[in-house]
Enzyme design. Sequence first.
Site, PDB file in Angstrom:
ATOM      1  N   LEU A  18       0.816  -1.163  -0.171  1.00 59.03           N
ATOM      2  CA  LEU A  18       0.126  -0.140  -0.181  1.00 59.03           C
ATOM      3  C   LEU A  18       0.714   1.267  -0.088  1.00 59.03           C
ATOM      4  CD1 LEU A  18      -2.844   1.330   0.033  1.00 59.03           C
ATOM      5  CD2 LEU A  18      -2.878   0.988   2.606  1.00 59.03           C
ATOM      6  N   GLY A 439      18.463  17.274  14.141  1.00 60.93           N
ATOM      7  CA  GLY A 439      19.428  15.962  13.974  1.00 60.93           C
ATOM      8  C   GLY A 439      19.267  15.337  12.481  1.00 60.93           C
ATOM      9  N   HIS A 648      15.116  16.720  23.062  1.00 63.30           N
ATOM     10  CA  HIS A 648      14.207  17.107  22.114  1.00 63.30           C
ATOM     11  C   HIS A 648      12.964  16.098  22.196  1.00 63.30           C
ATOM     12  CE1 HIS A 648      12.326  17.860  18.483  1.00 63.30           C
ATOM     13  NE2 HIS A 648      12.070  16.461  18.239  1.00 63.30           N
ATOM     14  N   GLU A 672       8.537  21.147  20.049  1.00 61.32           N
ATOM     15  CA  GLU A 672       7.582  21.493  18.816  1.00 61.32           C
ATOM     16  C   GLU A 672       6.476  22.568  19.351  1.00 61.32           C
ATOM     17  OE1 GLU A 672       6.115  17.957  16.698  1.00 61.32           O
ATOM     18  OE2 GLU A 672       4.240  18.985  16.414  1.00 61.32           O
ATOM     19  N   HIS A 701       6.824  19.378   9.045  1.00 65.72           N
ATOM     20  CA  HIS A 701       5.655  18.251   8.631  1.00 65.72           C
ATOM     21  C   HIS A 701       5.114  18.944   7.208  1.00 65.72           C
ATOM     22  CE1 HIS A 701       6.053  16.975  12.740  1.00 65.72           C
ATOM     23  NE2 HIS A 701       6.079  15.777  12.392  1.00 65.72           N
TER      24      HIS A 701
END
Length: 760
Positions: A18, A439, A648, A672, A701
């Site tokens: 998929l 990173g 992080h 974030e 993202h």
Amino acid sequence: MVTTHNLGFPRIGAQRELKFALEAYWNGKSGLDALRDTGRRLRKTHWAGQQGLDLLPVGDFSFYDQVLDMSFTLGNLPERVRDFRGDPLDNYFRVARGRSASHGDCGCGHGVQAGEMTKWFDTNYHYIVPEFSASTSFSLDASRLLEQLDEARALGIPAKPVILGPVSYLFVGKSKDGSSRLDLLPRLLPVYAELLDALASRGVEWVQIDEPALVTELDPGWAQAYAAAYQALNTGKVKILLATYFGQLLENLPLACALPVQGLHIDAVNGAADIEPAIAALPRDTVLSLGVVNGRNIWKTDLNRVLDLLEPIHARLGDRLWIAPSCSLLHVPVDLNSETALDGDIRSWLAFALQKLDEIKLLARALDGGRAALRAELQANQAAIASRRNSPRVNKPQVKAALASIDAALGRRQSPYPLRAEKQAGLLKLPAFPTTTIGSFPQTAEIRQARLRFRKGELDLAAYKEAMRAEIALAVREQEVLGLDVLVHGEPERNDMVEYFGEQLEGYAFTQYGWVQSYGSRCVKPPILFGDITRPQAMTVEWITYAQTLTQKPMKGMLTGPVTILNWSFVRDDQPRSVSCLQLALAIRQEVLDLEKAGVRIIQIDEAALREGLPLRKSQWSDYLGWAVESFRIAANGVRDETQIHTHMCYSEFNDIMPSIADMDADVITIETSRSDMELLDAFDSFNYPNEIGPGVYDIHSPNIPTQEHISDLMRKAGRRIPAERLWVNPDCGLKTRAWSEVIPALKNMVAAARALREA
Ligand SMILES: CN1c2c(nc(N)[nH]c2=O)NC[C@@H]1CNc1ccc(C(=O)N[C@@H](CCC(=O)N[C@@H](CCC(=O)N[C@@H](CCC(=O)O)C(=O)O)C(=O)O)C(=O)O)cc1
Ligand SMILES: N[C@@H](CCS)C(=O)O
Ligand SMILES: [Zn+2]
């Protein structure tokens, strides 16, 4: 006869078919028909693999996410995609992935913001968050489910449609305007009733309605919503199997057992204590489905032990007893038989999705016909369970001894933060608002191909290492040109931030095809923590020290922390998670000390999954946070004052765990924050978080390039909450999923924003 069934099957495909079909379609290399064809082929294969069960799930297949599927079924599309004129599947992908303004394929001329993604309960699976407002309305589009039902019927499959229940659907969503999600229930229920009618008119007998919210601590309003919801859905046209999973019902048990449904599924692995109270509370004609095979792990079930539990229950309940995995098998790999390279011992201890279903079938046969007829199978199972229990590879006295000698001093830095900060500043001489990244740099097709060729033996170790060194050199060069202050080596040599460490630690096994869907087409291969953990040799020092030779700027050593390694692995069920975590902590501590010895002055220890490991019930949080934070401290805090420790975290709300974050005592934490417009920093502000913070200034993202103004604006907002001298400038998370063509302009703007801030 005991009824056997399954709650859901992994849909990505044993060979990730998929994933490849989706990516080919998204990249314009194939069409929608080919993608739909792959979907049909996978469903057929998956149903064939589940044959022999009495009821098979239908509707558990998804092209991206089962929660987003439900939003489309209920007609709850975000306003921003409602005017789309193309194929509904394209619109579905627009919500799932977003679209940049330049796409030009639908004539709308504007970009589309992707739906927010968040973690599905306490799993490493991400779903697309349903969006609600006071004006949300619903309308049924049952086409997806009905088509799959027709498909199953045509194949002669005993179908049990699966849908997410109305209360959990509202529960996992987000109100965009502050209005109450529960107020939408009266508008939502008629659409669910209509859907059940449509299924009934197709001759469906049982529908599985998932209500995982029932294993969480519910406010009174949410608890009351259940009674209203199931009263409305109890039309008598279909039978409802209400499925709960991932934990214990506990105080919600009386509520769940009183709902007017025809069956209740409970997680008998994580909520075994619910079994007797449920038997006592359920009406005498209600089915009790027991999830006795762990759907969240990969260990073989101890069949005799489960039969000891089930036989007396079967004697009492007779045909009312159903058995199944504890939850959908979405969270485990498909087939152990693909694992030809796994060590024989370890292989004999494991069961993936298909093998778990074989266990269910075997249990039913033993319950119906007695254990005697299955003597050979049960003996083989017993032998595997005993081999694992007694294996010297699982139990290592020296690791147990090291754990027993842990004392509080191991987790304490030499001096408090202000003193360390002074020493570090004197050595590192960083400018104000230092810039860095988290990173990883892009994991390009070339990097993945090189690793594949290495695995296939087409590239020898020396050539593979050379290729990775070239990638590191490229990443360092780019960072130098960009003018970043603290550099990273870019992590090209890592297939994954957890699997990479699993491959190198003793006590871990890893698979070739053990893929589990993380989100959309993205998968992870969680390594298997089977035994006491040791670190035979340094895991990262060679790469980091090589990277440091290429630059005068400080190079961050990059590690994954013990809690995250634990939470993203398949872990032992024969000892508490806390014990495995402390073992990992000791191993990572050795690596930290080796990095320090090699001259690395800044070491980042990622704990991206610290928050997601929180138990679903708040009452159990403090125990978890106690050992999780202690594990991090043991891993990190053996260093000298002069060595700067970073951590992080992504995917985190910090408000309710602030004291634990502060307790970790990292010199710098990068988090974030960009999608929340820096609001997440309020928690650090009101807590007076004492150490340094790098609030993410752009959302990695999204393919969108953040402008310098946008980043400056976010930094100004950060500056209102955190003193400037304690602020760092960095993206939200690692850049591995992005392309260099996106990364370079974005980081250029980030560095320019930091420079402008310094001048101001
Ligand atoms: C930060 N995130 C992580 C989570 N969990 C982890 N265990 N790791 C994480 O990083 N949870 C939360 C988030 C989830 N985010 C992501 C983001 C990206 C991915 C991802 O890209 N996954 C890759 C698979 C990565 C991997 O292991 N690659 C291997 C194998 C490469 C491969 O498939 N090679 C192909 C051939 C090469 C090619 O043509 O591309 C092959 O073998 O056939 C490697 O690099 O060696 C993905 O592709 O899905 C996951 C979670
Ligand atoms: N160091 C990792 C952290 C991801 S959460 C990365 O940059 O990909
Ligand atoms: Zn991250």
